[in-house]
Design a protein around this motif. Structure first.
Motif, short mmCIF file in Angstrom:
data_model
loop_
_atom_site.label_atom_id
_atom_site.label_comp_id
_atom_site.label_asym_id
_atom_site.label_seq_id
_atom_site.Cartn_x
_atom_site.Cartn_y
_atom_site.Cartn_z
N GLY A 131 -4.05 3.39 -10.70
CA GLY A 131 -3.06 3.91 -10.09
C GLY A 131 -2.21 3.18 -9.12
N PHE A 132 -3.50 2.96 -8.33
CA PHE A 132 -2.75 2.17 -6.81
C PHE A 132 -2.58 0.61 -7.65
CE2 PHE A 132 -3.81 4.50 -2.84
CZ PHE A 132 -3.48 5.20 -3.28
N VAL A 133 -3.37 0.35 -8.36
CA VAL A 133 -3.15 -1.27 -8.57
C VAL A 133 -1.84 -1.81 -9.58
CG1 VAL A 133 -4.12 -3.36 -9.88
CG2 VAL A 133 -5.74 -1.62 -8.43
N PHE A 134 -2.02 -0.44 -9.84
CA PHE A 134 -0.28 -0.70 -10.83
C PHE A 134 0.69 -0.42 -10.02
CE2 PHE A 134 -3.18 0.98 -14.71
CZ PHE A 134 -3.89 -0.39 -14.56
N GLY A 135 0.78 0.44 -9.31
CA GLY A 135 1.77 0.55 -8.29
C GLY A 135 2.55 -0.92 -7.48
N THR A 136 0.93 -1.46 -6.61
CA THR A 136 1.32 -2.37 -6.04
C THR A 136 1.68 -3.25 -6.75
OG1 THR A 136 -0.76 -1.58 -4.80
CG2 THR A 136 -0.12 -4.08 -4.87
N ARG A 137 1.37 -3.52 -8.14
CA ARG A 137 2.12 -5.23 -8.84
C ARG A 137 3.36 -4.59 -8.73
NH1 ARG A 137 -0.96 -8.88 -11.75
NH2 ARG A 137 0.78 -9.68 -13.50
N HIS A 174 -13.30 3.29 -2.53
CA HIS A 174 -13.76 2.28 -2.32
C HIS A 174 -13.40 1.09 -3.09
CE1 HIS A 174 -16.95 5.44 -0.22
NE2 HIS A 174 -17.74 3.78 -0.07
N ALA A 175 -13.11 1.42 -3.84
CA ALA A 175 -12.21 0.06 -4.48
C ALA A 175 -10.63 -0.41 -4.19
CB ALA A 175 -12.38 0.73 -6.30
N ILE A 176 -10.18 0.81 -3.52
CA ILE A 176 -8.75 0.29 -3.29
C ILE A 176 -9.15 -0.52 -1.93
CG2 ILE A 176 -6.83 1.38 -1.63
CD1 ILE A 176 -7.55 3.76 -4.07
N GLN A 177 -9.70 0.02 -1.09
CA GLN A 177 -10.21 -0.67 -0.23
C GLN A 177 -10.40 -2.43 -0.31
OE1 GLN A 177 -10.57 0.36 3.32
NE2 GLN A 177 -11.05 -1.75 4.14
N GLY A 178 -11.91 -2.01 -1.30
CA GLY A 178 -11.87 -4.07 -1.23
C GLY A 178 -11.05 -4.79 -2.39
N PHE A 179 -9.85 -3.98 -3.10
CA PHE A 179 -8.42 -4.28 -3.52
C PHE A 179 -7.70 -4.80 -3.07
CE2 PHE A 179 -4.19 -3.45 -4.79
CZ PHE A 179 -3.93 -4.50 -5.61
N ASN A 180 -7.68 -3.67 -1.65
CA ASN A 180 -5.98 -4.15 -0.27
C ASN A 180 -6.82 -5.24 0.52
OD1 ASN A 180 -3.71 -2.92 0.79
ND2 ASN A 180 -5.34 -3.10 2.16
N GLU A 181 -7.56 -5.34 1.25
CA GLU A 181 -8.28 -6.49 1.61
C GLU A 181 -7.86 -7.78 1.38
OE1 GLU A 181 -11.79 -4.05 4.37
OE2 GLU A 181 -12.11 -5.61 2.14
N SER A 182 -8.60 -7.95 -0.56
CA SER A 182 -8.15 -9.54 -1.00
C SER A 182 -6.44 -9.78 -1.58
CB SER A 182 -9.20 -9.24 -2.75
OG SER A 182 -8.78 -9.68 -3.13
N HIS A 189 -2.26 -16.00 2.93
CA HIS A 189 -2.92 -17.84 2.70
C HIS A 189 -1.51 -18.09 2.31
CE1 HIS A 189 -2.92 -20.65 0.06
NE2 HIS A 189 -3.73 -21.09 0.55
N ASP A 190 -0.50 -17.30 1.52
CA ASP A 190 0.66 -17.94 0.89
C ASP A 190 2.12 -17.66 2.04
OD1 ASP A 190 -0.27 -18.70 -1.39
OD2 ASP A 190 0.07 -16.65 -1.83
N ARG A 191 1.54 -16.70 3.33
CA ARG A 191 2.45 -17.33 4.51
C ARG A 191 3.42 -16.08 4.09
NH1 ARG A 191 0.67 -20.23 8.75
NH2 ARG A 191 -0.17 -21.76 8.40
N VAL A 196 0.59 -5.89 3.53
CA VAL A 196 0.03 -4.23 2.69
C VAL A 196 -0.30 -3.96 3.88
CG1 VAL A 196 -0.23 -5.22 0.63
CG2 VAL A 196 -1.77 -5.85 2.17
N THR A 197 -1.02 -2.11 3.80
CA THR A 197 -1.76 -2.22 5.23
C THR A 197 -1.98 -1.07 4.24
OG1 THR A 197 -1.85 -1.42 7.17
CG2 THR A 197 0.10 0.08 5.46
#
Length: 352
Positions: A131-137, A174-182, A189-191, A196-197
């Motif tokens: 749900g966090f991934v889909f919302g972020t996307r 834990h998964a959200i943490q890794g996803f968010n850091e990535s 990188h893309d400036r 995201v925080t």
């Protein structure tokens, strides 16, 4: 952009002069999401409220309007990416360009791992992580072409430290943490001017303990110390206004947990094995008739609001939250103190 006053301090608002801020909140009908909606509404934002429960959504929308905001309630299952994207399209069509997206929706199961059925574990993962991934996307699809916006992930101390009886929820955090850091590294990188925080929360007095599927013998409770959802909401709003910080820690218990896990994880394993079961249960037996929101919303016919049943044991204050928001000031004061101490020591040394 302009410098705006948001109640407790100056912040660079994610909107232009004379244009209201458009905010999307998932999990908005209860708990932290509900308290956060009230704060955004109080400063005149247009707030899209995403959740499943009809009664909870209606009550949240009414509060937003009464507090001076504009409400758009949308029934959405965050585990369905098509529903999430359609909701984002509706928000932009009816309210305007999305400035802030807050991911907060979740569900869980209180039980030892082997008492959680595979389909239940999958459902928790789909809602609380995907749900966090889909919302972020959905948010990025609209923010990146404009090159502006802020996404706040509502996390937990359990994003770093798993505890017993909450394996599905801890795994999702834990998964959200890794996803968010990535994702954050990619945006840097893309400036990009889209940020995201993540806000790592302590135990909060929300309705979840009365509606999450539980197989515990006794009534579920937050692990003390318990904080009121308004503290969490203030942290979320602050993070939305200051999204360049990678994350915020809320509550002294969060800080203590993360530090202990970093330096003594094996010792913490044993401590939680000894205390983790009792600390998550009250002495009262669990009510077998309590609602379960895993598959259906608990607030479909009744509004539960922002608070759970632990008001008498919860605090409305968190000095650590202020410290988390003012790292620069604290460092400057500490540096000045060290400089004064060094100067004093030098004077004393010369006088000898």
């Amino acid at each position: 952009m302009r410098l705006e006053w948001f109640g407790r301090g100056y912040a660079f608002g994610m909107r232009h002069q004379g244009v209201r801020q458009v905010v999307v909140l998932t999990g908005a009908s209860g708990g932290i999401g509900r308290a956060t909606a009230r704060l955004f509404a109080g400063r005149g934002a247009a707030v899209a409220l995403l959740a499943r429960g009809e009664a909870g959504l209606k009550a949240a929308a009414k509060e937003v309007e009464e507090l001076g905001g504009t409400a758009l309630p949308i029934e959405v299952d965050m585990a369905d990416e098509r529903e999430v994207d359609a909701a984002a399209t509706r928000v932009e069509n009816e309210l305007g360009a999305i400035d802030v997206w807050v991911n907060d929706a979740f569900t869980s199961v209180f039980a030892p791992f082997m008492q959680i059925e595979p389909e239940e574990f999958r459902r928790v993962t789909e809602v609380s992580y995907l749900g966090f991934v889909f919302g972020t996307r959905a948010a990025l699809a609209r923010m990146l072409p404009r090159d502006r916006g802020a996404i706040v992930q509502v996390g937990s101390a359990l994003a770093y430290r798993g505890i017993p009886l909450q394996s599905a929820y801890c795994g999702a955090k834990h998964a959200i943490q890794g996803f968010n850091e990535s994702l954050r590294a990619e945006l840097l990188h893309d400036r990009r001017n889209v940020h995201v925080t993540m806000v790592q929360m302590p135990a909060v007095n929300t309705p979840q303990f009365g509606w999450v599927l539980s197989r515990l013998g006794r009534r579920a409770q937050p692990v003390p110390p318990i904080y009121q959802p308004e503290i969490a909401a203030r942290a979320v709003v602050y993070a939305a206004d200051h999204p360049k910080r990678r994350e915020y820690w809320v509550g002294a218990s969060t800080v203590g947990t993360l530090i202990a896990d970093k330096f003594a994880p094996a010792l913490l394993d044993r401590y939680l094995a000894r205390t983790g079961y009792d600390s998550q249960q009250t002495p009262q037996p669990r009510d077998p008739r309590q609602p379960r929101n895993l598959w259906q919303p608990a607030d479909e016919h009744a509004d539960f609001g922002a608070h759970g049943d632990f008001d008498e044991r919860s605090t409305r204050r968190s000095p650590q939250l202020w410290a988390s928001q003012h790292h620069g000031l604290i460092a400057a004061v500490a540096g000045a103190g060290l400089a004064v101490a060094a100067a004093g020591a030098a004077v004393l040394a010369r006088g000898r």
